[in-house]
Design a protein around this motif. Structure first.
Motif: not given
Length: 144
Positions: A89-98, A126-143
């Protein structure tokens, strides 16, 4: 505090950095980690040498399965309960639905996966999920 932690992954280094954080949180809260790979329907073969869409999606499914299995092994070695899933599917949409379907309490994800023109054209998941998620989102930068 957390029972189900979702880790969306594309197999990138940044997504893998998020796995370590999710493992620590899952150990602390005795939570199950859901590992989600989404085969992006917006990506298909184009041009003279293009493959048919079905072939592209099958290859994406195989790659996604390998990615979630690798992450599952990594988490299981740390005694973390896992649930690996591959969707199309479309990643942002599928993540939110999941998140909604599985009642996930937290999303732990890399700040970026795609680079270059793909990110410019498709935007940051990631930006889309942070803006639209109903639950907390922890974003992690790579090294890197």
């Amino acid at each position: 505090m957390y029972d189900r932690i979702l880790v969306p992954t594309d197999g990138s280094d940044c997504a893998n950095a998020a796995v370590d954080h999710a493992a620590d949180l899952a150990s602390k809260y005795d939570a199950e980690v859901h590992i989600l790979y989404v085969v992006d329907v917006r990506v298909s073969g184009q041009g003279q040498w293009a493959l048919d869409t079905e072939t592209v999606y099958e290859a994406g499914q195989e790659h996604g399965q390998a990615v979630v299995e690798q992450v599952a092994e990594q988490l299981e070695s740390k005694a973390v309960a896992v649930k690996p899933v591959v969707k199309t599917g479309v990643p942002g949409r599928e993540i939110r639905e999941y998140v909604d379907e599985e009642a996930c309490d937290l999303v732990v994800m890399g700040t970026h996966g795609r680079t270059g023109l793909d990110r410019y054209l498709l935007g940051s998941v990631a930006e889309r999920i942070v803006r639209t998620s109903d639950v907390p989102v922890l974003t992690v930068r790579s090294d890197e």
